[in-house]
Design a protein around this motif. Structure first.
Motif, PDB file in Angstrom:
ATOM      1  N   ASP A 128      11.603  -2.736 -54.944  1.00 32.97           N
ATOM      2  CA  ASP A 128      10.274  -2.292 -54.536  1.00 32.97           C
ATOM      3  C   ASP A 128       9.748  -3.016 -53.298  1.00 32.97           C
ATOM      4  OD1 ASP A 128      10.079  -4.687 -55.879  1.00 32.97           O
ATOM      5  OD2 ASP A 128       8.308  -4.150 -57.036  1.00 32.97           O
ATOM      6  N   TYR A 129      10.588  -3.810 -52.621  1.00 29.36           N
ATOM      7  CA  TYR A 129      10.166  -4.470 -51.382  1.00 29.36           C
ATOM      8  C   TYR A 129      11.043  -3.989 -50.230  1.00 29.36           C
ATOM      9  CZ  TYR A 129       6.950  -7.736 -53.606  1.00 29.36           C
ATOM     10  OH  TYR A 129       5.885  -8.290 -54.281  1.00 29.36           O
ATOM     11  N   GLN A 130      10.416  -3.706 -49.095  1.00 29.30           N
ATOM     12  CA  GLN A 130      11.156  -3.255 -47.926  1.00 29.30           C
ATOM     13  C   GLN A 130      12.107  -4.342 -47.423  1.00 29.30           C
ATOM     14  OE1 GLN A 130       8.028  -2.313 -45.165  1.00 29.30           O
ATOM     15  NE2 GLN A 130       7.689  -0.270 -46.014  1.00 29.30           N
ATOM     16  N   VAL A 131      13.286  -3.918 -47.005  1.00 29.22           N
ATOM     17  CA  VAL A 131      14.293  -4.877 -46.533  1.00 29.22           C
ATOM     18  C   VAL A 131      14.087  -5.238 -45.069  1.00 29.22           C
ATOM     19  CG1 VAL A 131      15.970  -4.086 -48.214  1.00 29.22           C
ATOM     20  CG2 VAL A 131      15.971  -3.076 -45.919  1.00 29.22           C
ATOM     21  N   GLY A 132      13.240  -4.502 -44.368  1.00 31.25           N
ATOM     22  CA  GLY A 132      12.969  -4.835 -42.976  1.00 31.25           C
ATOM     23  C   GLY A 132      14.201  -4.766 -42.105  1.00 31.25           C
ATOM     24  N   SER A 133      14.257  -5.682 -41.137  1.00 31.78           N
ATOM     25  CA  SER A 133      15.312  -5.616 -40.119  1.00 31.78           C
ATOM     26  C   SER A 133      16.684  -6.053 -40.625  1.00 31.78           C
ATOM     27  CB  SER A 133      14.918  -6.453 -38.906  1.00 31.78           C
ATOM     28  OG  SER A 133      13.832  -5.855 -38.236  1.00 31.78           O
ATOM     29  N   THR A 134      16.814  -6.473 -41.878  1.00 31.67           N
ATOM     30  CA  THR A 134      18.161  -6.721 -42.412  1.00 31.67           C
ATOM     31  C   THR A 134      18.947  -5.411 -42.486  1.00 31.67           C
ATOM     32  OG1 THR A 134      17.342  -6.498 -44.692  1.00 31.67           O
ATOM     33  CG2 THR A 134      17.451  -8.725 -43.762  1.00 31.67           C
ATOM     34  N   PHE A 135      18.256  -4.283 -42.287  1.00 29.04           N
ATOM     35  CA  PHE A 135      18.938  -2.986 -42.294  1.00 29.04           C
ATOM     36  C   PHE A 135      19.592  -2.679 -40.952  1.00 29.04           C
ATOM     37  CE2 PHE A 135      19.345   1.607 -42.258  1.00 29.04           C
ATOM     38  CZ  PHE A 135      19.672   1.921 -43.568  1.00 29.04           C
ATOM     39  N   LYS A 136      19.166  -3.333 -39.889  1.00 30.45           N
ATOM     40  CA  LYS A 136      19.639  -2.983 -38.547  1.00 30.45           C
ATOM     41  C   LYS A 136      21.160  -3.069 -38.372  1.00 30.45           C
ATOM     42  CE  LYS A 136      15.283  -3.817 -36.173  1.00 30.45           C
ATOM     43  NZ  LYS A 136      14.450  -4.757 -35.421  1.00 30.45           N
ATOM     44  N   PRO A 137      21.861  -4.020 -38.990  1.00 30.97           N
ATOM     45  CA  PRO A 137      23.322  -4.019 -38.835  1.00 30.97           C
ATOM     46  C   PRO A 137      23.982  -2.732 -39.308  1.00 30.97           C
ATOM     47  CG  PRO A 137      22.575  -6.133 -39.666  1.00 30.97           C
ATOM     48  CD  PRO A 137      21.391  -5.228 -39.688  1.00 30.97           C
ATOM     49  N   PHE A 138      23.382  -2.028 -40.254  1.00 31.54           N
ATOM     50  CA  PHE A 138      23.960  -0.775 -40.727  1.00 31.54           C
ATOM     51  C   PHE A 138      23.840   0.309 -39.656  1.00 31.54           C
ATOM     52  CE2 PHE A 138      22.107  -2.366 -44.987  1.00 31.54           C
ATOM     53  CZ  PHE A 138      23.105  -3.337 -45.066  1.00 31.54           C
ATOM     54  N   VAL A 139      22.779   0.240 -38.850  1.00 31.28           N
ATOM     55  CA  VAL A 139      22.625   1.179 -37.736  1.00 31.28           C
ATOM     56  C   VAL A 139      23.725   0.929 -36.705  1.00 31.28           C
ATOM     57  CG1 VAL A 139      21.078   2.030 -35.943  1.00 31.28           C
ATOM     58  CG2 VAL A 139      20.133   1.235 -38.125  1.00 31.28           C
ATOM     59  N   LEU A 140      23.926  -0.337 -36.380  1.00 30.49           N
ATOM     60  CA  LEU A 140      24.967  -0.673 -35.406  1.00 30.49           C
ATOM     61  C   LEU A 140      26.343  -0.281 -35.932  1.00 30.49           C
ATOM     62  CD1 LEU A 140      26.020  -1.997 -32.842  1.00 30.49           C
ATOM     63  CD2 LEU A 140      25.910  -4.218 -34.001  1.00 30.49           C
ATOM     64  N   ALA A 141      26.630  -0.594 -37.193  1.00 31.56           N
ATOM     65  CA  ALA A 141      27.935  -0.255 -37.765  1.00 31.56           C
ATOM     66  C   ALA A 141      28.149   1.258 -37.758  1.00 31.56           C
ATOM     67  CB  ALA A 141      28.032  -0.798 -39.187  1.00 31.56           C
ATOM     68  N   SER A 142      27.115   2.014 -38.043  1.00 32.36           N
ATOM     69  CA  SER A 142      27.241   3.466 -38.032  1.00 32.36           C
ATOM     70  C   SER A 142      27.493   3.987 -36.620  1.00 32.36           C
ATOM     71  CB  SER A 142      25.963   4.096 -38.601  1.00 32.36           C
ATOM     72  OG  SER A 142      26.105   5.484 -38.739  1.00 32.36           O
ATOM     73  N   ALA A 143      26.823   3.386 -35.642  1.00 32.12           N
ATOM     74  CA  ALA A 143      27.044   3.798 -34.255  1.00 32.12           C
ATOM     75  C   ALA A 143      28.484   3.543 -33.837  1.00 32.12           C
ATOM     76  CB  ALA A 143      26.083   3.045 -33.340  1.00 32.12           C
ATOM     77  N   LEU A 144      29.014   2.380 -34.187  1.00 34.46           N
ATOM     78  CA  LEU A 144      30.384   2.042 -33.812  1.00 34.46           C
ATOM     79  C   LEU A 144      31.391   2.901 -34.567  1.00 34.46           C
ATOM     80  CD1 LEU A 144      30.048  -1.866 -33.777  1.00 34.46           C
ATOM     81  CD2 LEU A 144      29.863  -0.276 -31.834  1.00 34.46           C
ATOM     82  N   GLN A 145      31.143   3.137 -35.858  1.00 36.47           N
ATOM     83  CA  GLN A 145      32.072   3.903 -36.676  1.00 36.47           C
ATOM     84  C   GLN A 145      32.147   5.361 -36.238  1.00 36.47           C
ATOM     85  OE1 GLN A 145      34.069   2.752 -39.036  1.00 36.47           O
ATOM     86  NE2 GLN A 145      34.868   4.716 -39.760  1.00 36.47           N
ATOM     87  N   ASN A 146      30.997   5.905 -35.845  1.00 36.59           N
ATOM     88  CA  ASN A 146      30.955   7.327 -35.498  1.00 36.59           C
ATOM     89  C   ASN A 146      31.125   7.597 -34.007  1.00 36.59           C
ATOM     90  OD1 ASN A 146      30.215   8.775 -38.117  1.00 36.59           O
ATOM     91  ND2 ASN A 146      28.669   7.162 -38.061  1.00 36.59           N
ATOM     92  N   GLY A 147      31.392   6.545 -33.226  1.00 33.08           N
ATOM     93  CA  GLY A 147      31.572   6.744 -31.786  1.00 33.08           C
ATOM     94  C   GLY A 147      30.340   7.321 -31.132  1.00 33.08           C
ATOM     95  N   ALA A 148      29.160   6.902 -31.589  1.00 29.81           N
ATOM     96  CA  ALA A 148      27.910   7.465 -31.083  1.00 29.81           C
ATOM     97  C   ALA A 148      27.694   7.099 -29.617  1.00 29.81           C
ATOM     98  CB  ALA A 148      26.743   6.963 -31.935  1.00 29.81           C
TER      99      ALA A 148
END
Length: 815
Positions: free
Chosen positions: A402-422
């Motif tokens: 029930d608490y927001q994770v904040g910017s600890t989520f940002k590495p998942f954005v980067l990993a998704s960008a690298l994985q998908n060749g964005a």
């Protein structure tokens, strides 16, 4: 013939034995009634005897009839509630006891797991003829009944079968009704069950004192071991306790030691008499003093949180349903390690608990801490911190969502960008060195949903900035744009693939997903970061290593020994290299105090209601969160002013706790370097070894520190003490209410980061002038983050937002 004195002839009396002349009339006799009485006496006696015999026969018939009727009418009842009630036993991974979750301390074991010497010691104490005698002993029953009627007190003499019936089916009350039922049930059991079954039941239902029911619970209570490890001498002491459990506890009643020793010797001597123990072994036997009695562990402190997490794991994974688990009797070996568990408690105590002053600082009443540590390769959870005390705060801070994770989520954005060749809006493939516009409130491009212009922390504008540096400083504008470039749905899928549950609240596919509005648990986040630490190979977390009941093991969910590759190794390792920079130069420098190579990311929830640090070494992935919650209403509250600080951020106490815990949890384990395979164009920059007097190691970890990273072309880095992080840009959480924009001095124009060049050969410099690690040519001076951050514009609800589900989005280019 007889004559008189005058010579007269007198009549003579016939002899008594002579037969009477039948021709003569009968002569009356004066003693006739006496003769008749003598004649009738034998006949009366015979009649009396016949009557007595008849009554006796009738009594026997009635008794036999009563026995037959009782045997037919008295059924074997269901076991009483106390007899079947068991607690669940929770163990650390090394087999030491973690906790019990019930009031009754009992754990049934099969007879095969009780040493033969212990079995025979019990028989020597209670019923030496058990294997050869009947199920009941009538003489003992009569004696016990008479003693009960005459008030001579409790004197048993019942067989083991009868005692088992009393323990398992009836109760301990001393009444004739109970004794009668015990008799008939014992008769039936003697015909229906084998001697071994009855003995096993007796050993599992007998009370040994110290709230221990059954030989297994007694073995742990008195000797701290399982029943199968008991010696004959120890078994003889436990058998002695059956006679008077509380009085014969020598640690509680040392004044009874002589009586206890006498009883113990009686048991061993009986074994010798029965041929169950040699005289040599008997002579060598030494009284085994039991360990002191310990207070019931209960569920206080961390134990309740751990038990709660294990229960949740068992039921959510379909190992045991909730009702069956509540019935008890399970022996659960967890993956938790006592030393690491203690290290977590110590780290929280030193970094937070010891500093709280709720009497003088009301905000300190709201402080909560949660944490979890996972082994990346195996997925085993080795430690959990759930809160201050389970009896004082019921909610488990390690598993709550029930608490927001904040910017600890940002590495998942980067990993998704690298994985998908964005690609960026201008068609450039995204790498850690890709340059984005980091200006405050820059509207995202390529998104056809609601207008979105996220604010950076403290409304700081960064201009052109690389992804790596934007991660160090947690720049919201860059990551919101990157989420659109990748596709919010793809970002969401990557987070789930790494380990976040698909049902995580607020894990919505919109640009704001990058800023961490999702409310994953500490444990969820630790699992996802463990996947990055494991080079993109996901090993589902496990909290239970073995579960058994009555000696039978339950099947646990199968998993691939080495996990499943969910990201390419190059993608995961490249993401890790960026997170290493966060620890060396970004918002997470306090983690350097662990004294070994580390990677991680800080995070802050909306309105500073939670602060996070998620990080890992090659050996361990750990997430720590501080949360604000009203202890009375349960309402989430900001942490402004907690611990006497203007604000709490992830690079402060959460990172300190992480460093202390990691240092202690891995004490004695040689520091291990990250083995990274980076993507092309994402090469990691060279490392600098720390000086001998490096001040960033306040805990004395020393070995294993790899030093801060030096950007090529920069001056040498001067490290700072990690527990007091240098000023750095603190990231923001999800959408927040708008606050007045602070007036900031004019800043010099920014320049894009220069292309990386080969490092120049080291030149001797007499006295190089150190600068702060955040100084990059052309960049502004570091920003003080002492004031609360400025919130960003709220995002429209997901139902009102439309946008691309995946793939790069065309539109205006990112400067």
């Amino acid at each position: 013939m007889p004559t008189s004195a005058a010579g007269e002839i007198l009549p003579s009396e016939p002899e008594a034995w002579e037969p009477r002349d039948p021709t003569l009339p009968p002569r009356p006799h004066q003693d006739r009634p006496k003769a008749q009485a003598r004649a009738h006496r034998p006949r009366r006696l015979r009649r009396l005897l016949r009557r007595l015999f008849g009554l006796a026969a009738l009594g026997v018939l009635l008794l036999l009839g009563g026995l037959v009727a009782g045997y037919l009418l008295v059924d074997v009842p269901a076991a009483n509630a106390t007899a079947v009630a068991q607690s669940n036993l929770f163990l650390y991974r090394d087999g030491s006891q973690l906790a019990r979750d019930g009031e009754v301390d009992r754990e049934n074991v099969s007879l095969a797991r009780v040493p033969l010497g212990v079995q025979r010691a019990v028989l020597a104490a209670e019923d030496r003829d058990f294997h050869t005698s009947q199920a009941v002993d009538p003489r003992a029953m009569v004696r016990a009944t008479w003693n009960t009627l005459t008030g001579k007190g409790r004197q048993s003499g019942s067989t083991i079968t009868q005692q088992y019936v009393k323990n398992y089916y009836l109760g301990q009350e001393q009444t004739l009704t109970r004794k009668a039922k015990e008799f008939f049930i014992a008769l039936k059991l003697g015909r229906e069950k084998s001697k071994d079954e009855i003995l096993e039941g007796y050993l599992n239902t007998s009370y040994f004192g110290r709230n221990a029911y059954g030989v297994q619970a007694a073995a742990r209570a008195y000797y701290g071991k399982d029943a199968h490890a008991l010696s004959t001498a120890e078994g003889a002491y436990l058998a002695s306790l059956l006679n008077s459990p509380n009085a014969y506890d020598v640690t509680e009643h040392p004044e009874n030691r002589d009586r206890v020793l006498a009883r113990w010797r009686y048991v061993l001597d009986g074994m010798v008499t029965e041929g169950w123990l040699s005289r040599t072994a008997r002579a060598a036997a030494v009284f085994p003093d039991p360990q002191p009695a310990r207070a019931s562990a209960g569920l206080s402190g961390q134990r309740g949180y751990l038990v709660q997490a294990v229960r949740q794991y068992l039921t959510e994974h379909g190992i045991v349903d909730e009702k069956t688990l509540a019935a008890g009797g399970f022996r659960i070996t967890t993956t938790l390690e006592r030393a690491k568990q203690d290290a977590f408690v110590k780290a929280v105590e030193e970094s937070v608990t010891a500093k709280l002053d709720p009497r003088h600082n009301p905000t300190d009443r709201f402080v909560r801490v949660g944490g979890a540590a996972v082994e990346p390769g195996s997925g085993r959870i080795v430690a959990i911190y759930g809160g201050i005390d389970y009896t004082r705060q019921f909610v488990n801070n390690a598993t709550r969502r029930d608490y927001q994770v904040g910017s600890t989520f940002k590495p998942f954005v980067l990993a998704s960008a690298l994985q998908n060749g964005a690609q960026t809006q201008e068609g450039e493939r995204i790498t850690p060195n890709t340059v984005y516009d980091g200006d405050n409130r820059r509207p995202v491009q390529g998104w056809n949903g609601a207008y979105y212009d996220p604010a950076n922390e403290d409304d700081e504008s960064f201009g052109p900035i690389s992804v790596r540096t934007a991660t160090d400083r947690s720049v919201n504008a860059v990551y919101a744009q990157m989420a659109v470039d990748v596709g919010p749905a793809r970002v969401r899928d990557t987070a789930v693939t790494l380990g976040l549950p698909a049902r995580t609240p607020d894990l919505t596919a919109s640009p704001s997903i990058a800023l961490g509005p999702a409310t994953a648990s500490v444990l969820d986040l630790a699992q996802a970061y463990a996947t990055l630490a494991n080079h993109g190979r996901h090993a589902p977390y496990t909290l239970v290593e073995k579960v058994s009941r009555d000696g039978a093991e339950l099947e646990l969910p199968g998993s691939e020994p080495e996990g499943r590759q969910v990201l390419s190794r190059e993608v995961a390792d490249t993401t890790t290299s960026v997170l290493r920079s966060v620890v060396r130069e970004g918002t997470g420098t306090a983690a350097l105090a662990a004294g070994r190579p580390a990677a991680g990311k800080t995070g802050t929830a909306e309105d500073d209601k939670a602060a996070w640090f998620a990080g890992f070494t090659p050996e361990l992935a750990t997430v720590v969160a501080m949360m604000g919650q009203d202890p009375e209403t349960g309402r989430q509250l900001p942490l402004y002013g907690a611990l006497g600080r203007p604000r709490i951020n992830g690079g402060g106490e959460p990172a300190e706790i992480w460093a202390r815990f990691t240092r202690d949890a891995l004490a004695g384990v040689p520091a291990k370097e990250f083995d990274l395979r980076l993507m092309e164009g994402a090469e990691e920059l060279p490392l600098e070894s720390p000086p001998a007097d490096f001040p960033g190691d306040p805990y004395g970890a020393g070995q294993g520190y790899e030093g801060p990273q030096r950007h090529r072309g920069k001056a040498p880095v001067t490290p700072v003490t990690p527990v007091v992080p240098r000023p750095a840009v603190r990231e923001r959480g999800a959408a927040q209410p708008v606050r007045p924009e602070p007036v900031r001095p004019a800043q010099p124009p920014r320049q894009a980061p220069q292309p990386l060049q080969a490092p120049p050969a080291p030149q001797p410099e007499p006295e190089p002038v150190p600068v702060t690690p955040t100084e990059v040519p052309g960049a502004p001076a570091p920003v003080d983050t002492g004031a609360p951050g400025t919130p960003m514009t709220a995002v429209a609800p997901a139902s009102d937002v439309s946008g691309p589900a995946s793939g790069p989005v065309s539109g205006p280019t990112s400067p």
